[in-house]
Design an enzyme around this catalytic site. Structure first.
Site, PDB file in Angstrom:
ATOM      1  N   THR A 132       0.828  -1.213   0.000  1.00  0.00           N
ATOM      2  CA  THR A 132       0.000   0.000   0.000  1.00  0.00           C
ATOM      3  C   THR A 132       0.861   1.261   0.000  1.00  0.00           C
ATOM      4  OG1 THR A 132      -1.467   1.282   1.430  1.00  0.00           O
ATOM      5  CG2 THR A 132      -0.107  -0.321   2.534  1.00  0.00           C
ATOM      6  N   ASP A 133       0.270   2.357  -0.472  1.00  0.00           N
ATOM      7  CA  ASP A 133       0.966   3.654  -0.402  1.00  0.00           C
ATOM      8  C   ASP A 133       1.092   4.146   1.039  1.00  0.00           C
ATOM      9  OD1 ASP A 133      -1.731   4.284   0.040  1.00  0.00           O
ATOM     10  OD2 ASP A 133      -1.881   5.707  -1.624  1.00  0.00           O
ATOM     11  N   TYR A 158      -1.786  -0.381  10.962  1.00  0.00           N
ATOM     12  CA  TYR A 158      -1.948  -1.064   9.670  1.00  0.00           C
ATOM     13  C   TYR A 158      -0.753  -0.789   8.772  1.00  0.00           C
ATOM     14  CZ  TYR A 158      -3.399  -1.556   4.782  1.00  0.00           C
ATOM     15  OH  TYR A 158      -3.429  -1.858   3.437  1.00  0.00           O
TER      16      TYR A 158
HETATM   17  P1  NAD Z   1      -9.937  -7.264   2.450  1.00  0.00           P
HETATM   18  O1  NAD Z   1      -9.913  -6.950   3.913  1.00  0.00           O
HETATM   19  O2  NAD Z   1     -11.145  -6.980   1.657  1.00  0.00           O
HETATM   20  O3  NAD Z   1      -9.591  -8.794   2.215  1.00  0.00           O
HETATM   21  C1  NAD Z   1      -8.581  -9.459   2.926  1.00  0.00           C
HETATM   22  C2  NAD Z   1      -8.793 -10.951   2.741  1.00  0.00           C
HETATM   23  O4  NAD Z   1      -7.753 -11.647   3.431  1.00  0.00           O
HETATM   24  C3  NAD Z   1     -10.127 -11.459   3.308  1.00  0.00           C
HETATM   25  O5  NAD Z   1     -10.747 -12.306   2.374  1.00  0.00           O
HETATM   26  C4  NAD Z   1      -9.717 -12.227   4.548  1.00  0.00           C
HETATM   27  O6  NAD Z   1     -10.585 -13.304   4.850  1.00  0.00           O
HETATM   28  C5  NAD Z   1      -8.336 -12.711   4.161  1.00  0.00           C
HETATM   29  N1  NAD Z   1      -7.493 -12.987   5.325  1.00  0.00           N
HETATM   30  C6  NAD Z   1      -7.300 -12.181   6.406  1.00  0.00           C
HETATM   31  N2  NAD Z   1      -6.470 -12.781   7.274  1.00  0.00           N
HETATM   32  C7  NAD Z   1      -6.108 -13.968   6.729  1.00  0.00           C
HETATM   33  C8  NAD Z   1      -5.249 -15.024   7.138  1.00  0.00           C
HETATM   34  N3  NAD Z   1      -4.590 -14.970   8.301  1.00  0.00           N
HETATM   35  N4  NAD Z   1      -5.109 -16.095   6.323  1.00  0.00           N
HETATM   36  C9  NAD Z   1      -5.784 -16.151   5.148  1.00  0.00           C
HETATM   37  N5  NAD Z   1      -6.613 -15.189   4.714  1.00  0.00           N
HETATM   38  C10 NAD Z   1      -6.774 -14.111   5.496  1.00  0.00           C
HETATM   39  O7  NAD Z   1      -8.667  -6.487   1.856  1.00  0.00           O
HETATM   40  P2  NAD Z   1      -8.467  -5.840   0.430  1.00  0.00           P
HETATM   41  O8  NAD Z   1      -8.990  -4.463   0.464  1.00  0.00           O
HETATM   42  O9  NAD Z   1      -8.924  -6.792  -0.608  1.00  0.00           O
HETATM   43  O10 NAD Z   1      -6.880  -5.731   0.393  1.00  0.00           O
HETATM   44  C11 NAD Z   1      -6.087  -6.771  -0.179  1.00  0.00           C
HETATM   45  C12 NAD Z   1      -4.622  -6.381  -0.085  1.00  0.00           C
HETATM   46  O11 NAD Z   1      -4.403  -5.145  -0.756  1.00  0.00           O
HETATM   47  C13 NAD Z   1      -4.137  -6.171   1.351  1.00  0.00           C
HETATM   48  O12 NAD Z   1      -2.846  -6.706   1.458  1.00  0.00           O
HETATM   49  C14 NAD Z   1      -4.103  -4.658   1.517  1.00  0.00           C
HETATM   50  O13 NAD Z   1      -3.121  -4.279   2.445  1.00  0.00           O
HETATM   51  C15 NAD Z   1      -3.748  -4.233   0.106  1.00  0.00           C
HETATM   52  N6  NAD Z   1      -4.208  -2.887  -0.280  1.00  0.00           N
HETATM   53  C16 NAD Z   1      -5.540  -2.575  -0.209  1.00  0.00           C
HETATM   54  C17 NAD Z   1      -5.969  -1.317  -0.617  1.00  0.00           C
HETATM   55  C18 NAD Z   1      -7.421  -0.930  -0.578  1.00  0.00           C
HETATM   56  O14 NAD Z   1      -7.739   0.216  -0.895  1.00  0.00           O
HETATM   57  N7  NAD Z   1      -8.328  -1.830  -0.255  1.00  0.00           N
HETATM   58  C19 NAD Z   1      -5.036  -0.373  -1.087  1.00  0.00           C
HETATM   59  C20 NAD Z   1      -3.686  -0.738  -1.134  1.00  0.00           C
HETATM   60  C21 NAD Z   1      -3.280  -2.005  -0.754  1.00  0.00           C
END
Ligand code: NAD
Ligand code: TYD
Length: 365
Positions: A132-133, A158
Protein backbone atom coordinates in the site's frame (compact mmCIF):
# COMPACT_ATOMS: atom_id res chain seq x y z
CA UNK A 1 3.65 -18.61 -20.37
CA UNK A 2 1.16 -20.57 -18.32
CA UNK A 3 1.22 -20.23 -14.55
CA UNK A 4 -0.09 -21.99 -11.46
CA UNK A 5 -1.14 -19.39 -8.93
CA UNK A 6 -1.85 -19.32 -5.21
CA UNK A 7 -3.93 -16.22 -4.50
CA UNK A 8 -3.99 -15.49 -0.77
CA UNK A 9 -6.93 -13.43 0.48
CA UNK A 10 -8.76 -14.53 -2.67
CA UNK A 11 -12.21 -14.12 -1.10
CA UNK A 12 -11.55 -10.52 -0.06
CA UNK A 13 -12.24 -7.41 -2.09
CA UNK A 14 -9.15 -7.10 -4.29
CA UNK A 15 -8.18 -10.79 -4.21
CA UNK A 16 -11.62 -11.82 -5.50
CA UNK A 17 -11.56 -9.20 -8.25
CA UNK A 18 -8.08 -10.44 -9.18
CA UNK A 19 -9.27 -14.07 -9.31
CA UNK A 20 -12.06 -13.07 -11.72
CA UNK A 21 -9.68 -10.91 -13.75
CA UNK A 22 -6.97 -13.56 -14.12
CA UNK A 23 -9.42 -16.40 -14.86
CA UNK A 24 -11.09 -14.32 -17.54
CA UNK A 25 -7.76 -13.33 -19.15
CA UNK A 26 -6.05 -16.72 -18.78
CA UNK A 27 -8.67 -19.46 -18.45
CA UNK A 28 -6.08 -22.25 -18.81
CA UNK A 29 -3.98 -21.22 -15.81
CA UNK A 30 -4.45 -23.11 -12.54
CA UNK A 31 -5.71 -20.97 -9.66
CA UNK A 32 -5.98 -21.92 -6.00
CA UNK A 33 -7.46 -19.43 -3.54
CA UNK A 34 -6.39 -19.54 0.09
CA UNK A 35 -8.50 -17.49 2.47
CA UNK A 36 -9.29 -17.71 6.19
CA UNK A 37 -12.74 -16.16 5.61
CA UNK A 38 -12.43 -13.55 8.31
CA UNK A 39 -15.25 -10.99 8.57
CA UNK A 40 -13.82 -9.42 5.37
CA UNK A 41 -13.63 -12.62 3.35
CA UNK A 42 -16.72 -13.69 1.48
CA UNK A 43 -16.99 -16.95 -0.44
CA UNK A 44 -19.91 -15.49 -2.41
CA UNK A 45 -17.34 -13.20 -4.11
CA UNK A 46 -15.78 -16.18 -5.87
CA UNK A 47 -18.58 -18.77 -5.86
CA UNK A 48 -19.12 -18.27 -9.61
CA UNK A 49 -15.52 -19.39 -10.18
CA UNK A 50 -15.20 -22.04 -7.48
CA UNK A 51 -18.60 -23.78 -7.52
CA UNK A 52 -18.15 -25.04 -11.11
CA UNK A 53 -14.61 -26.17 -10.17
CA UNK A 54 -12.67 -23.85 -12.49
CA UNK A 55 -10.87 -22.44 -9.46
CA UNK A 56 -10.09 -24.28 -6.20
CA UNK A 57 -11.02 -22.65 -2.91
CA UNK A 58 -9.21 -23.60 0.29
CA UNK A 59 -10.33 -22.20 3.61
CA UNK A 60 -7.20 -21.76 5.69
CA UNK A 61 -4.78 -19.41 7.36
CA UNK A 62 -1.63 -18.14 5.68
CA UNK A 63 0.09 -18.80 9.01
CA UNK A 64 -0.45 -22.56 8.54
CA UNK A 65 3.02 -23.49 7.23
CA UNK A 66 2.19 -27.15 6.53
CA UNK A 67 -0.99 -26.25 4.64
CA UNK A 68 0.84 -23.74 2.44
CA UNK A 69 3.72 -26.18 1.74
CA UNK A 70 1.24 -28.93 0.87
CA UNK A 71 -0.62 -26.66 -1.53
CA UNK A 72 2.57 -25.49 -3.23
CA UNK A 73 3.73 -29.10 -3.68
CA UNK A 74 0.47 -30.92 -4.46
CA UNK A 75 -0.79 -28.26 -6.89
CA UNK A 76 2.69 -27.61 -8.34
CA UNK A 77 2.14 -23.89 -7.80
CA UNK A 78 4.80 -21.52 -9.13
CA UNK A 79 3.34 -18.09 -8.31
CA UNK A 80 2.02 -16.60 -5.08
CA UNK A 81 -0.02 -13.41 -5.31
CA UNK A 82 -0.25 -12.31 -1.71
CA UNK A 83 -3.33 -10.19 -0.91
CA UNK A 84 -4.34 -11.69 2.46
CA UNK A 85 -4.22 -9.08 5.19
CA UNK A 86 -6.09 -7.24 7.84
CA UNK A 87 -6.79 -4.13 5.79
CA UNK A 88 -8.82 -1.56 7.70
CA UNK A 89 -6.94 1.30 9.39
CA UNK A 90 -9.68 2.00 11.96
CA UNK A 91 -9.64 -1.62 13.12
CA UNK A 92 -5.84 -1.49 13.43
CA UNK A 93 -6.21 1.48 15.78
CA UNK A 94 -8.64 -0.46 17.98
CA UNK A 95 -6.65 -3.72 17.92
CA UNK A 96 -3.19 -3.87 16.33
CA UNK A 97 -2.52 -7.49 17.38
CA UNK A 98 -4.37 -9.14 14.48
CA UNK A 99 -2.50 -6.88 12.06
CA UNK A 100 0.87 -8.00 13.38
CA UNK A 101 -0.29 -11.62 13.28
CA UNK A 102 -1.68 -11.73 9.76
CA UNK A 103 0.26 -9.02 7.96
CA UNK A 104 3.73 -9.60 9.42
CA UNK A 105 3.82 -13.17 10.76
CA UNK A 106 1.54 -14.39 7.97
CA UNK A 107 3.85 -12.97 5.30
CA UNK A 108 6.88 -14.49 7.01
CA UNK A 109 5.22 -17.93 7.10
CA UNK A 110 4.33 -17.72 3.40
CA UNK A 111 7.91 -16.74 2.59
CA UNK A 112 9.22 -19.63 4.68
CA UNK A 113 6.91 -22.02 2.82
CA UNK A 114 8.19 -20.62 -0.48
CA UNK A 115 11.76 -21.22 0.71
CA UNK A 116 10.99 -24.71 1.90
CA UNK A 117 9.35 -25.79 -1.35
CA UNK A 118 10.51 -23.57 -4.18
CA UNK A 119 14.12 -22.97 -3.20
CA UNK A 120 14.70 -26.48 -1.92
CA UNK A 121 13.18 -28.08 -5.00
CA UNK A 122 14.62 -25.58 -7.49
CA UNK A 123 11.25 -24.33 -8.77
CA UNK A 124 11.22 -21.29 -11.08
CA UNK A 125 8.85 -19.01 -9.15
CA UNK A 126 7.46 -15.56 -8.39
CA UNK A 127 6.26 -14.20 -5.02
CA UNK A 128 4.22 -11.07 -5.70
CA UNK A 129 3.43 -9.06 -2.59
CA UNK A 130 0.54 -6.57 -2.56
CA UNK A 131 1.27 -3.50 -0.48
CA UNK A 132 0.00 0.00 0.00
CA UNK A 133 0.97 3.65 -0.40
CA UNK A 134 0.31 4.03 3.34
CA UNK A 135 3.83 2.71 4.10
CA UNK A 136 5.19 6.08 2.91
CA UNK A 137 3.29 8.15 5.48
CA UNK A 138 1.53 11.46 4.86
CA UNK A 139 2.27 14.03 2.12
CA UNK A 140 2.24 17.82 2.51
CA UNK A 141 -0.33 19.52 0.23
CA UNK A 142 2.28 20.67 -2.30
CA UNK A 143 4.68 17.69 -2.06
CA UNK A 144 5.40 15.50 -5.09
CA UNK A 145 3.50 12.19 -5.11
CA UNK A 146 5.20 9.08 -3.68
CA UNK A 147 7.74 7.48 -6.01
CA UNK A 148 9.25 4.05 -5.40
CA UNK A 149 12.28 5.64 -3.70
CA UNK A 150 10.22 7.63 -1.16
CA UNK A 151 11.38 6.80 2.39
CA UNK A 152 9.11 4.61 4.50
CA UNK A 153 7.28 6.43 7.32
CA UNK A 154 4.26 4.33 8.35
CA UNK A 155 2.04 6.07 10.86
CA UNK A 156 -0.86 3.69 11.69
CA UNK A 157 -0.56 0.14 13.03
CA UNK A 158 -1.95 -1.06 9.67
CA UNK A 159 0.68 0.87 7.70
CA UNK A 160 3.45 -0.28 10.05
CA UNK A 161 2.43 -3.92 9.62
CA UNK A 162 2.40 -3.56 5.82
CA UNK A 163 5.79 -1.82 5.89
CA UNK A 164 7.23 -4.66 7.97
CA UNK A 165 5.87 -7.21 5.50
CA UNK A 166 7.46 -5.31 2.57
CA UNK A 167 10.82 -5.37 4.38
CA UNK A 168 10.49 -9.10 5.01
CA UNK A 169 9.79 -9.81 1.34
CA UNK A 170 12.86 -7.82 0.25
CA UNK A 171 14.99 -9.44 2.95
CA UNK A 172 13.99 -12.94 1.82
CA UNK A 173 14.86 -11.93 -1.74
CA UNK A 174 18.26 -10.60 -0.72
CA UNK A 175 19.17 -13.28 1.81
CA UNK A 176 17.70 -16.46 0.36
CA UNK A 177 17.01 -15.67 -3.29
CA UNK A 178 13.20 -15.61 -3.25
CA UNK A 179 12.16 -14.16 -6.64
CA UNK A 180 9.77 -11.44 -5.57
CA UNK A 181 8.03 -8.33 -6.82
CA UNK A 182 6.08 -5.77 -4.77
CA UNK A 183 3.37 -3.30 -5.71
CA UNK A 184 2.39 -0.38 -3.49
CA UNK A 185 -0.94 0.96 -4.59
CA UNK A 186 -3.35 3.71 -3.65
CA UNK A 187 -6.92 3.44 -2.33
CA UNK A 188 -8.98 0.94 -4.34
CA UNK A 189 -12.71 0.96 -4.94
CA UNK A 190 -15.13 -1.14 -6.99
CA UNK A 191 -17.26 -4.30 -6.77
CA UNK A 192 -17.17 -6.59 -3.70
CA UNK A 193 -15.65 -4.00 -1.33
CA UNK A 194 -16.74 -4.56 2.25
CA UNK A 195 -18.96 -1.64 3.34
CA UNK A 196 -16.67 -0.44 6.12
CA UNK A 197 -14.40 1.41 3.65
CA UNK A 198 -15.37 4.93 2.68
CA UNK A 199 -16.90 4.46 -0.79
CA UNK A 200 -19.11 1.38 -0.23
CA UNK A 201 -20.04 2.62 3.25
CA UNK A 202 -21.30 5.87 1.74
CA UNK A 203 -23.15 4.17 -1.13
CA UNK A 204 -25.00 1.84 1.24
CA UNK A 205 -25.72 4.60 3.77
CA UNK A 206 -27.06 6.92 1.07
CA UNK A 207 -29.44 4.19 -0.13
CA UNK A 208 -30.56 3.54 3.45
CA UNK A 209 -30.85 7.23 4.37
CA UNK A 210 -28.18 6.87 7.08
CA UNK A 211 -25.57 9.50 8.05
CA UNK A 212 -22.37 9.70 5.98
CA UNK A 213 -19.60 10.01 8.60
CA UNK A 214 -16.83 12.30 7.33
CA UNK A 215 -13.81 12.34 9.64
CA UNK A 216 -12.43 15.68 10.84
CA UNK A 217 -12.69 18.52 8.32
CA UNK A 218 -13.06 16.13 5.36
CA UNK A 219 -10.02 17.62 3.63
CA UNK A 220 -7.82 14.55 3.83
CA UNK A 221 -6.84 13.50 0.33
CA UNK A 222 -6.66 10.02 -1.20
CA UNK A 223 -5.68 8.91 -4.73
CA UNK A 224 -8.48 6.62 -5.93
CA UNK A 225 -7.82 3.61 -8.16
CA UNK A 226 -10.49 1.36 -9.65
CA UNK A 227 -9.83 -2.23 -8.60
CA UNK A 228 -9.89 -3.46 -12.22
CA UNK A 229 -7.00 -1.10 -12.99
CA UNK A 230 -5.16 -2.47 -9.96
CA UNK A 231 -5.68 -6.03 -11.23
CA UNK A 232 -4.31 -5.18 -14.67
CA UNK A 233 -1.26 -3.55 -13.05
CA UNK A 234 -0.52 -6.62 -10.94
CA UNK A 235 -0.85 -8.88 -13.97
CA UNK A 236 1.58 -6.65 -15.90
CA UNK A 237 4.10 -6.78 -13.07
CA UNK A 238 3.91 -10.55 -12.63
CA UNK A 239 4.32 -11.10 -16.35
CA UNK A 240 6.88 -8.45 -17.23
CA UNK A 241 8.80 -7.21 -14.18
CA UNK A 242 12.21 -8.68 -13.46
CA UNK A 243 12.41 -10.13 -9.92
CA UNK A 244 13.47 -7.86 -7.07
CA UNK A 245 11.50 -4.81 -8.26
CA UNK A 246 8.96 -2.55 -6.54
CA UNK A 247 6.23 -0.69 -8.44
CA UNK A 248 3.95 2.16 -7.36
CA UNK A 249 0.41 1.91 -8.75
CA UNK A 250 -2.00 4.84 -8.51
CA UNK A 251 -5.15 6.15 -10.11
CA UNK A 252 -3.94 9.72 -10.72
CA UNK A 253 -7.23 10.75 -9.10
CA UNK A 254 -6.61 12.76 -5.96
CA UNK A 255 -9.76 13.91 -4.16
CA UNK A 256 -10.50 15.27 -0.72
CA UNK A 257 -12.87 13.02 1.21
CA UNK A 258 -15.57 15.65 1.31
CA UNK A 259 -15.41 16.19 -2.46
CA UNK A 260 -15.55 12.45 -3.01
CA UNK A 261 -18.56 11.99 -0.72
CA UNK A 262 -20.35 14.90 -2.44
CA UNK A 263 -19.63 13.31 -5.83
CA UNK A 264 -21.12 10.03 -4.61
CA UNK A 265 -24.24 11.82 -3.37
CA UNK A 266 -24.67 13.60 -6.71
CA UNK A 267 -24.17 10.38 -8.68
CA UNK A 268 -26.79 8.54 -6.59
CA UNK A 269 -29.22 11.45 -6.99
CA UNK A 270 -28.73 11.26 -10.77
CA UNK A 271 -29.32 7.50 -10.76
CA UNK A 272 -32.63 8.01 -8.90
CA UNK A 273 -33.66 10.75 -11.33
CA UNK A 274 -33.03 8.40 -14.28
CA UNK A 275 -34.70 5.32 -12.77
CA UNK A 276 -37.92 5.92 -10.81
CA UNK A 277 -38.06 2.28 -9.60
CA UNK A 278 -35.14 3.04 -7.26
CA UNK A 279 -37.42 5.23 -5.13
CA UNK A 280 -39.61 2.20 -4.46
CA UNK A 281 -36.65 -0.05 -3.68
CA UNK A 282 -34.92 2.48 -1.41
CA UNK A 283 -37.64 4.67 0.12
CA UNK A 284 -35.31 5.97 2.87
CA UNK A 285 -32.88 7.50 0.40
CA UNK A 286 -33.33 11.31 0.27
CA UNK A 287 -33.28 11.07 -3.55
CA UNK A 288 -36.44 8.94 -3.34
CA UNK A 289 -38.23 12.13 -2.20
CA UNK A 290 -36.39 14.34 -4.68
CA UNK A 291 -34.10 15.69 -1.93
CA UNK A 292 -30.30 15.87 -2.14
CA UNK A 293 -28.43 12.94 -0.58
CA UNK A 294 -25.73 15.41 0.48
CA UNK A 295 -27.93 16.32 3.44
CA UNK A 296 -26.77 13.03 5.01
CA UNK A 297 -23.17 14.27 5.27
CA UNK A 298 -22.17 14.41 8.94
CA UNK A 299 -18.77 15.59 10.16
CA UNK A 300 -17.56 13.34 12.99
CA UNK A 301 -14.53 13.12 15.29
CA UNK A 302 -11.31 12.60 13.37
CA UNK A 303 -9.44 9.28 13.18
CA UNK A 304 -6.42 9.37 15.56
CA UNK A 305 -3.21 10.02 13.60
CA UNK A 306 -5.21 10.47 10.38
CA UNK A 307 -2.80 10.83 7.42
CA UNK A 308 -3.53 14.03 5.53
CA UNK A 309 -2.67 13.13 1.98
CA UNK A 310 -1.61 10.13 -0.14
CA UNK A 311 -0.75 10.35 -3.82
CA UNK A 312 1.12 7.94 -6.06
CA UNK A 313 3.50 8.65 -8.90
CA UNK A 314 2.94 5.75 -11.35
CA UNK A 315 5.31 7.04 -14.02
CA UNK A 316 7.64 4.09 -13.70
CA UNK A 317 4.71 1.73 -14.36
CA UNK A 318 3.79 3.64 -17.49
CA UNK A 319 7.34 4.26 -18.77
CA UNK A 320 8.74 0.78 -18.15
CA UNK A 321 5.72 -1.55 -18.22
CA UNK A 322 3.33 0.42 -20.43
CA UNK A 323 0.58 0.40 -17.78
CA UNK A 324 -1.68 3.27 -16.87
CA UNK A 325 -5.08 3.44 -15.14
CA UNK A 326 -7.90 3.34 -17.69
CA UNK A 327 -10.97 4.03 -15.56
CA UNK A 328 -11.59 7.69 -14.68
CA UNK A 329 -13.03 8.44 -11.25
CA UNK A 330 -16.44 9.71 -12.43
CA UNK A 331 -17.00 6.61 -14.58
CA UNK A 332 -15.60 4.31 -11.89
CA UNK A 333 -17.90 5.74 -9.22
CA UNK A 334 -20.94 5.48 -11.49
CA UNK A 335 -20.07 1.84 -12.30
CA UNK A 336 -19.53 1.07 -8.62
CA UNK A 337 -22.87 2.61 -7.61
CA UNK A 338 -24.53 0.56 -10.36
CA UNK A 339 -22.85 -2.59 -9.00
CA UNK A 340 -24.14 -1.96 -5.46
CA UNK A 341 -27.61 -1.26 -6.86
CA UNK A 342 -27.52 -4.54 -8.81
CA UNK A 343 -26.12 -6.52 -5.88
CA UNK A 344 -28.33 -5.47 -3.00
CA UNK A 345 -28.55 -9.04 -1.68
CA UNK A 346 -24.76 -9.25 -1.51
CA UNK A 347 -24.36 -6.17 0.71
CA UNK A 348 -27.41 -6.90 2.81
CA UNK A 349 -26.04 -10.39 3.54
CA UNK A 350 -22.59 -9.07 4.34
CA UNK A 351 -24.00 -6.44 6.65
CA UNK A 352 -26.63 -8.55 8.39
CA UNK A 353 -24.23 -11.28 9.45
CA UNK A 354 -26.28 -13.89 7.59
CA UNK A 355 -23.25 -14.56 5.49
CA UNK A 356 -21.20 -15.52 8.56
CA UNK A 357 -23.87 -17.97 9.71
CA UNK A 358 -23.85 -19.56 6.27
CA UNK A 359 -20.07 -19.86 6.23
CA UNK A 360 -20.10 -21.47 9.67
CA UNK A 361 -22.58 -24.05 8.36
CA UNK A 362 -20.46 -24.67 5.26
CA UNK A 363 -16.99 -24.77 6.74
CA UNK A 364 -17.33 -24.81 10.53
CA UNK A 365 -16.21 -21.87 12.66
P1 NAD B 1 -9.94 -7.26 2.45
O1 NAD B 1 -9.91 -6.95 3.91
O2 NAD B 1 -11.14 -6.98 1.66
O3 NAD B 1 -9.59 -8.79 2.21
C1 NAD B 1 -8.58 -9.46 2.93
C2 NAD B 1 -8.79 -10.95 2.74
O4 NAD B 1 -7.75 -11.65 3.43
C3 NAD B 1 -10.13 -11.46 3.31
O5 NAD B 1 -10.75 -12.31 2.37
C4 NAD B 1 -9.72 -12.23 4.55
O6 NAD B 1 -10.59 -13.30 4.85
C5 NAD B 1 -8.34 -12.71 4.16
N1 NAD B 1 -7.49 -12.99 5.33
C6 NAD B 1 -7.30 -12.18 6.41
N2 NAD B 1 -6.47 -12.78 7.27
C7 NAD B 1 -6.11 -13.97 6.73
C8 NAD B 1 -5.25 -15.02 7.14
N3 NAD B 1 -4.59 -14.97 8.30
N4 NAD B 1 -5.11 -16.10 6.32
C9 NAD B 1 -5.78 -16.15 5.15
N5 NAD B 1 -6.61 -15.19 4.71
C10 NAD B 1 -6.77 -14.11 5.50
O7 NAD B 1 -8.67 -6.49 1.86
P2 NAD B 1 -8.47 -5.84 0.43
O8 NAD B 1 -8.99 -4.46 0.46
O9 NAD B 1 -8.92 -6.79 -0.61
O10 NAD B 1 -6.88 -5.73 0.39
C11 NAD B 1 -6.09 -6.77 -0.18
C12 NAD B 1 -4.62 -6.38 -0.09
O11 NAD B 1 -4.40 -5.15 -0.76
C13 NAD B 1 -4.14 -6.17 1.35
O12 NAD B 1 -2.85 -6.71 1.46
C14 NAD B 1 -4.10 -4.66 1.52
O13 NAD B 1 -3.12 -4.28 2.45
C15 NAD B 1 -3.75 -4.23 0.11
N6 NAD B 1 -4.21 -2.89 -0.28
C16 NAD B 1 -5.54 -2.58 -0.21
C17 NAD B 1 -5.97 -1.32 -0.62
C18 NAD B 1 -7.42 -0.93 -0.58
O14 NAD B 1 -7.74 0.22 -0.90
N7 NAD B 1 -8.33 -1.83 -0.25
C19 NAD B 1 -5.04 -0.37 -1.09
C20 NAD B 1 -3.69 -0.74 -1.13
C21 NAD B 1 -3.28 -2.00 -0.75
P1 TYD C 1 -10.65 4.19 4.15
O1 TYD C 1 -11.63 3.76 3.09
O2 TYD C 1 -10.79 3.61 5.52
O3 TYD C 1 -9.18 3.96 3.56
P2 TYD C 1 -7.74 4.42 4.16
O4 TYD C 1 -7.89 4.84 5.56
O5 TYD C 1 -6.95 3.17 4.02
O6 TYD C 1 -7.27 5.53 3.27
O7 TYD C 1 -10.74 5.75 4.30
C1 TYD C 1 -10.52 6.61 3.20
C2 TYD C 1 -10.54 8.03 3.74
O8 TYD C 1 -11.86 8.31 4.20
C3 TYD C 1 -9.63 8.23 4.93
O9 TYD C 1 -9.09 9.56 4.86
C4 TYD C 1 -10.55 8.13 6.13
C5 TYD C 1 -11.87 8.66 5.59
N1 TYD C 1 -13.09 8.07 6.16
C6 TYD C 1 -14.11 8.91 6.61
O10 TYD C 1 -14.01 10.15 6.56
N2 TYD C 1 -15.24 8.34 7.12
C7 TYD C 1 -15.39 6.99 7.21
O11 TYD C 1 -16.45 6.51 7.72
C8 TYD C 1 -14.35 6.14 6.73
C9 TYD C 1 -14.46 4.64 6.81
C10 TYD C 1 -13.21 6.74 6.20
Amino acid sequence: MSRRLLITGGAGFIGANFAHFWTHAKPDDRIVLLDALTYAGNYANVAALCDPGAVRFVKGDIRDFDLVCNLLRSEKLDTIVHFAAESHVDRSIVGPGEFVGTNIVGTQVLLDAARAVWLKEGVEHRFHHISTDEVYGSLAPDAAPFSESHPYDPRSPYAASKAASDHLVRAYGHTYGIQYSISNCSNNYGPYQFPEKLIPLCIVNILEGQPLPVYGDGKNIRDWLHVHDHCSAVMKIIEHSPPGETWNVGGNSERSNIDLVRALCAAVDEAFARDRSLATRFPNCPAARGASSAKLITFVKDRPGHDRRYAIDSQRMSNQLGWRAQIGLAQGLADTIAWYLDNETWWRNVMSGKYRDWITQQYGS
